[in-house]
Design an enzyme around this catalytic site. Structure first.
Site, mmCIF file in Angstrom:
data_model
loop_
_atom_site.group_PDB
_atom_site.id
_atom_site.type_symbol
_atom_site.label_atom_id
_atom_site.label_comp_id
_atom_site.label_asym_id
_atom_site.label_seq_id
_atom_site.Cartn_x
_atom_site.Cartn_y
_atom_site.Cartn_z
ATOM 1 N N ARG A 1 0.901 -1.217 0.025
ATOM 2 C CA ARG A 1 -0.021 -0.235 -0.194
ATOM 3 C C ARG A 1 1.063 1.412 -0.042
ATOM 4 O O ARG A 1 1.062 1.838 -1.104
ATOM 5 C CB ARG A 1 -1.059 -0.167 1.268
ATOM 6 C CG ARG A 1 -1.872 1.025 1.132
ATOM 7 C CD ARG A 1 -1.832 2.378 1.637
ATOM 8 N NE ARG A 1 -1.136 2.419 2.830
ATOM 9 C CZ ARG A 1 -0.535 3.683 3.333
ATOM 10 N NH1 ARG A 1 -0.441 4.712 2.609
ATOM 11 N NH2 ARG A 1 0.152 3.526 4.647
ATOM 12 N N ASP A 2 1.686 1.485 1.029
ATOM 13 C CA ASP A 2 2.409 2.727 1.206
ATOM 14 C C ASP A 2 3.449 2.835 0.104
ATOM 15 O O ASP A 2 4.052 3.821 -0.552
ATOM 16 C CB ASP A 2 2.797 2.888 2.553
ATOM 17 C CG ASP A 2 3.173 4.453 2.891
ATOM 18 O OD1 ASP A 2 3.041 5.244 2.053
ATOM 19 O OD2 ASP A 2 3.326 4.660 4.207
ATOM 20 N N ASN B 1 9.339 4.207 3.283
ATOM 21 C CA ASN B 1 9.229 3.934 4.631
ATOM 22 C C ASN B 1 10.511 3.259 5.072
ATOM 23 O O ASN B 1 11.346 2.753 4.318
ATOM 24 C CB ASN B 1 8.133 2.824 4.880
ATOM 25 C CG ASN B 1 6.710 3.156 4.562
ATOM 26 O OD1 ASN B 1 6.397 3.382 3.441
ATOM 27 N ND2 ASN B 1 6.019 3.829 5.309
ATOM 28 N N CYS C 1 4.856 9.239 0.106
ATOM 29 C CA CYS C 1 3.346 9.700 0.140
ATOM 30 C C CYS C 1 2.990 10.573 -1.116
ATOM 31 O O CYS C 1 3.975 11.484 -1.263
ATOM 32 C CB CYS C 1 3.005 10.212 1.422
ATOM 33 S SG CYS C 1 1.181 10.831 1.254
ATOM 34 N N HIS D 1 5.371 4.590 12.333
ATOM 35 C CA HIS D 1 5.232 4.770 11.210
ATOM 36 C C HIS D 1 6.518 5.800 10.704
ATOM 37 O O HIS D 1 5.851 6.789 10.435
ATOM 38 C CB HIS D 1 3.680 4.898 10.471
ATOM 39 C CG HIS D 1 3.765 4.756 8.922
ATOM 40 N ND1 HIS D 1 3.012 3.846 8.491
ATOM 41 C CD2 HIS D 1 3.983 5.922 8.176
ATOM 42 C CE1 HIS D 1 2.892 4.031 7.260
ATOM 43 N NE2 HIS D 1 3.544 5.368 7.073
ATOM 44 N N HIS E 1 9.033 7.026 8.237
ATOM 45 C CA HIS E 1 9.774 7.209 6.760
ATOM 46 C C HIS E 1 11.257 7.754 6.866
ATOM 47 O O HIS E 1 11.624 8.203 8.080
ATOM 48 C CB HIS E 1 8.807 8.052 5.784
ATOM 49 C CG HIS E 1 7.697 7.580 5.387
ATOM 50 N ND1 HIS E 1 7.358 7.121 4.324
ATOM 51 C CD2 HIS E 1 6.535 7.719 5.829
ATOM 52 C CE1 HIS E 1 6.201 6.818 4.017
ATOM 53 N NE2 HIS E 1 5.429 7.081 5.055
#
Ligand code: HMG
Ligand code: MG
Length: 312
Positions: A26-27, A260, A251, A218, A220
């Site tokens: 996803r990310d 990430n 993002c 979370h 990055h």
């Protein structure tokens, strides 16, 4: 041939086990220039689960024009029926929830922002408007027996607004938890946090009565701080860490956000510290090498490069 494990020296101050919330499909993929074919995404998720990741964020039910890389969520989800992992999906609103429930999603994540600038850029809403948009979604998900994660972006710094005050982050965190999110993931969307800042935020959340066992982190890795920040969070008692296989990611709505924390870099550190994750580092690295070949560029993860002898 992929081999190599760090020497294990257990740190008694750290948790015995950490749950990794894998966000690569996803990310990671939401920010790749190449749109990855749906079959390859399904195979990626399957391989991640086979490497021992028990939570793999699969896709997003957002507007396809906002994130074209994940516009195939309807095609992808039915391919994942037999994957032995929790497969949360991102859902911003009622339309997203309807789409996710129609495909049998059992876990969703709403995603808020601590700053007005990012709320506008990412959700076309103010912070208050976005929380108002999430509230009925969270309530309906809970009625349907679906677990809800809340993300909070820009917990440390924001590319438009600079440093984000701790009390603002604490305030929005409380609102996401109070509306019924089971877990809250604190996002350093542009990777500017440093370990002292992480400790200060976790202490402020503690003091506001937020239980640490409902928090995830979370990070990055824009400034190379993600692993150090993770260690600071583990020392504070956090046991859920988000990471992206091969360090994929970013993002699309936050300039200067890069990948990430790489799952392999995290697992190398945790293996060395004697913290169990259930992840097989060799299988995971092989998966990231395979995905890098599909994306046509080497993985940015230092551990993937070291273990697979990929050229930088
Ligand atoms: P909007 O333009 O304000 O939408 O976007 P709207 O509510 O005005 O609706 C406009 C049209 O979109 C309508 O269609 C809706 O049906 C449709 P029309 O009537 O005009 O034909 N629509 C949808 N279609 C499909 N699925 C939906 C949906 N919702 C509305 N769910 C919206 C608002 C929230 C939809 C938009 O801003 C959006 O999709 N944003 C998503 C952005 C995103 O996915 N960003 C990346 C994830 S966040 C992240 O990466 C950070 C994180 O990793 C943590 C960190 O690092 O900090 C989580
Ligand atoms: Mg992110």
């Amino acid at each position: 041939m992929i081999s190599g494990l760090p020497m294990v020296v257990r740190d008694p101050d750290l948790p015995a086990r950490v749950r990794i919330h894998e966000v690569g499909p996803r990310d990671g993929l939401q920010n790749e220039k190449a749109v990855v074919p749906t079959e390859i995404k399904a195979e990626f998720i399957r391989r991640l689960a086979a490497a021992g990741l028990d939570t793999v964020e699969a896709t997003s039910f957002v507007h396809p024009k906002w994130v074209p890389q994940l516009a195939d969520a309807e095609q992808l989800m039915p391919m994942l029926g037999d994957v032995p992992a929790r497969l949360p999906v991102l859902v911003p609103n009622q339309r997203g929830l309807d789409r996710a429930l129609a495909l049998g999603a059992r876990e969703i994540a709403v995603f808020g922002s601590a700053t007005e600038s990012f709320a506008k850029a990412n959700l076309n809403r103010t912070v208050d408007e976005s929380l108002a948009m999430f509230e009925p979604v969270v309530a309906a998900a809970r009625v349907a027996g679906v677990a809800v994660r809340g993300y909070l972006s820009m917990c440390f710094g924001d590319p438009w607004e600079g440093a984000v005050p701790l009390d603002r982050v604490v305030g929005v965190s409380r609102r996401l938890l109070d509306m019924g999110c089971d877990e809250l993931s604190l996002g350093d969307t542009i990777g500017v946090a440093t370990p002292g800042h992480v400790a200060a935020l976790l202490t402020a959340l503690d003091e506001a009565g937020v239980p640490t066992d409902r928090l995830a982190v979370h990070f990055h890795d824009t400034y190379g701080q993600a692993l150090a920040n993770t260690l600071a969070a583990l020392r504070h008692g956090v046991t859920t860490v988000d990471a992206s296989a091969g360090g994929l990611g970013g993002c699309p709505y936050a300039k200067s956000a890069t990948g990430n924390l790489a799952t392999e870099d995290l697992v190398w550190m945790l293996d060395g510290l004697g913290v169990s994750t259930g992840v097989d580092l060799g299988r995971l690295t092989a998966t990231s090498v395979w995905m890098a070949a599909h994306l046509g560029r080497p993985s940015p993860s230092r551990t993937v490069r070291a273990l697979s002898h990929q050229e930088p």
